[in-house]
Design a protein around this motif. Sequence first.
Motif, short mmCIF file in Angstrom:
data_model
loop_
_atom_site.label_atom_id
_atom_site.label_comp_id
_atom_site.label_asym_id
_atom_site.label_seq_id
_atom_site.Cartn_x
_atom_site.Cartn_y
_atom_site.Cartn_z
N VAL A 129 0.83 -1.21 0.00
CA VAL A 129 0.00 0.00 0.00
C VAL A 129 0.86 1.26 0.00
CG1 VAL A 129 -1.72 1.28 1.36
CG2 VAL A 129 -1.98 -1.17 1.00
N VAL A 130 2.09 1.17 0.48
CA VAL A 130 2.96 2.35 0.49
C VAL A 130 3.22 2.89 -0.91
CG1 VAL A 130 4.09 1.68 2.65
CG2 VAL A 130 5.14 1.07 0.47
N LEU A 131 3.02 2.05 -1.93
CA LEU A 131 3.24 2.48 -3.31
C LEU A 131 1.96 2.97 -4.00
CD1 LEU A 131 5.68 -0.38 -4.26
CD2 LEU A 131 6.27 2.04 -4.10
N ALA A 132 0.84 2.94 -3.30
CA ALA A 132 -0.44 3.33 -3.91
C ALA A 132 -0.46 4.77 -4.40
CB ALA A 132 -1.58 3.10 -2.92
N GLY A 133 0.32 5.62 -3.80
CA GLY A 133 0.34 7.03 -4.18
C GLY A 133 0.77 7.29 -5.62
N VAL A 134 1.44 6.32 -6.25
CA VAL A 134 1.89 6.54 -7.62
C VAL A 134 0.72 6.66 -8.59
CG1 VAL A 134 4.13 5.44 -7.25
CG2 VAL A 134 2.26 4.13 -8.25
N ARG A 135 -0.46 6.17 -8.19
CA ARG A 135 -1.61 6.26 -9.09
C ARG A 135 -1.95 7.71 -9.41
NH1 ARG A 135 -5.24 5.48 -4.46
NH2 ARG A 135 -4.91 3.27 -4.45
N GLU A 136 -1.54 8.63 -8.54
CA GLU A 136 -1.78 10.06 -8.78
C GLU A 136 -0.81 10.63 -9.82
OE1 GLU A 136 -1.93 12.20 -5.07
OE2 GLU A 136 -2.86 10.46 -4.09
N PHE A 137 0.22 9.87 -10.16
CA PHE A 137 1.25 10.31 -11.10
C PHE A 137 1.44 9.22 -12.16
CE2 PHE A 137 2.06 11.86 -6.84
CZ PHE A 137 2.06 13.24 -7.04
N PRO A 138 0.62 9.24 -13.20
CA PRO A 138 0.64 8.15 -14.20
C PRO A 138 2.02 7.82 -14.75
CG PRO A 138 -1.24 9.57 -14.57
CD PRO A 138 -0.41 10.22 -13.50
N MET A 139 2.91 8.80 -14.89
CA MET A 139 4.25 8.51 -15.40
C MET A 139 5.06 7.65 -14.42
SD MET A 139 4.41 9.79 -18.40
CE MET A 139 6.15 9.79 -18.75
N ARG A 140 4.70 7.67 -13.14
CA ARG A 140 5.44 6.90 -12.12
C ARG A 140 4.90 5.48 -11.97
NH1 ARG A 140 9.31 10.08 -9.55
NH2 ARG A 140 10.20 8.02 -9.45
N VAL A 141 3.73 5.21 -12.51
CA VAL A 141 3.16 3.86 -12.42
C VAL A 141 4.11 2.86 -13.08
CG1 VAL A 141 1.26 2.36 -13.17
CG2 VAL A 141 0.77 4.63 -12.23
N LYS A 142 4.71 3.24 -14.19
CA LYS A 142 5.66 2.34 -14.87
C LYS A 142 6.87 2.07 -13.99
CE LYS A 142 4.32 3.39 -19.55
NZ LYS A 142 4.24 2.23 -20.38
N CYS A 143 7.28 3.06 -13.20
CA CYS A 143 8.40 2.85 -12.27
C CYS A 143 8.04 1.79 -11.24
CB CYS A 143 8.75 4.15 -11.55
SG CYS A 143 9.25 5.51 -12.64
N ALA A 144 6.83 1.87 -10.71
CA ALA A 144 6.39 0.94 -9.66
C ALA A 144 6.12 -0.46 -10.18
CB ALA A 144 5.15 1.49 -8.97
N THR A 145 5.74 -0.57 -11.45
CA THR A 145 5.35 -1.88 -11.98
C THR A 145 6.44 -2.55 -12.81
OG1 THR A 145 4.28 -0.88 -13.91
CG2 THR A 145 2.89 -1.32 -11.97
N LEU A 146 7.54 -1.87 -13.09
CA LEU A 146 8.60 -2.44 -13.94
C LEU A 146 9.08 -3.80 -13.42
CD1 LEU A 146 10.62 -2.25 -16.29
CD2 LEU A 146 12.14 -0.98 -14.74
N ALA A 147 9.42 -3.89 -12.16
CA ALA A 147 9.92 -5.16 -11.61
C ALA A 147 8.86 -6.25 -11.69
CB ALA A 147 10.38 -4.97 -10.17
N TRP A 148 7.62 -5.89 -11.47
CA TRP A 148 6.53 -6.87 -11.51
C TRP A 148 6.33 -7.42 -12.92
CZ3 TRP A 148 3.85 -8.66 -7.26
CH2 TRP A 148 4.14 -8.02 -6.04
N HIS A 149 6.33 -6.55 -13.91
CA HIS A 149 6.21 -7.01 -15.29
C HIS A 149 7.41 -7.87 -15.69
CE1 HIS A 149 2.56 -5.00 -16.56
NE2 HIS A 149 2.96 -3.91 -15.93
N THR A 150 8.58 -7.49 -15.21
CA THR A 150 9.78 -8.26 -15.50
C THR A 150 9.73 -9.62 -14.81
OG1 THR A 150 11.00 -6.16 -15.70
CG2 THR A 150 12.31 -8.18 -15.53
N PHE A 151 9.23 -9.64 -13.60
CA PHE A 151 9.03 -10.92 -12.91
C PHE A 151 8.14 -11.85 -13.74
CE2 PHE A 151 5.83 -13.35 -10.65
CZ PHE A 151 6.61 -14.36 -10.16
N LYS A 152 7.03 -11.30 -14.24
CA LYS A 152 6.11 -12.11 -15.05
C LYS A 152 6.81 -12.72 -16.24
CE LYS A 152 1.56 -11.61 -16.02
NZ LYS A 152 0.31 -10.96 -16.37
N ALA A 153 7.70 -11.94 -16.86
CA ALA A 153 8.45 -12.45 -18.02
C ALA A 153 9.41 -13.56 -17.61
CB ALA A 153 9.21 -11.31 -18.70
N ALA A 154 9.97 -13.47 -16.41
CA ALA A 154 10.92 -14.48 -15.94
C ALA A 154 10.22 -15.77 -15.51
CB ALA A 154 11.75 -13.94 -14.78
N ALA A 155 9.05 -15.62 -14.94
CA ALA A 155 8.32 -16.78 -14.40
C ALA A 155 7.74 -17.58 -15.55
CB ALA A 155 7.23 -16.36 -13.43
#
Length: 143
Positions: A117-143
């Motif tokens: 939840v500490v990262l929920a604030g990025v939703r107010e800054f659409p350009m930062r959403v990619k920063c918060a989700t980069l590792a997650w999308h990369t994880f999906k590619a690795a799994a």
Amino acid sequence: MSALRELYQEVILDHGKSPRNFGKPEGSNADAHGHNPLCGDTVTIHLKMDGDVIEDIGFEGRGCAISVASASMMTEILKGKTRAEAEDMFSRFHALVAPDASACEPGFDAPDLDKLVVLAGVREFPMRVKCATLAWHTFKAAA
């Protein structure tokens, strides 16, 4: 509310400055590389899979505090989870940070997910959403 926001910022800065699980775990057997061309963040996710279970996970790369903190928290949370559990967490995390107002109530019901939840604030800054989700999308590619 400002005290809560300040606490969230402290958690992000702590993970950003002292990331957990930084590096390649010994015996890793899957990995993927992710890059955000908009800001230059890069991440490589390393997995040590034992069948369907994430036995160990680590990451390498560089980026802003949000990107590094998200990767750090993700690795702490996903270690020991199954692929299915990790996919569910990915979906819930993405709903949490998505700028779409309808996604603001992801219905977290697990202590691990509450930490994100500490990262929920990025939703107010659409350009930062990619920063918060980069590792997650990369994880999906690795799994």
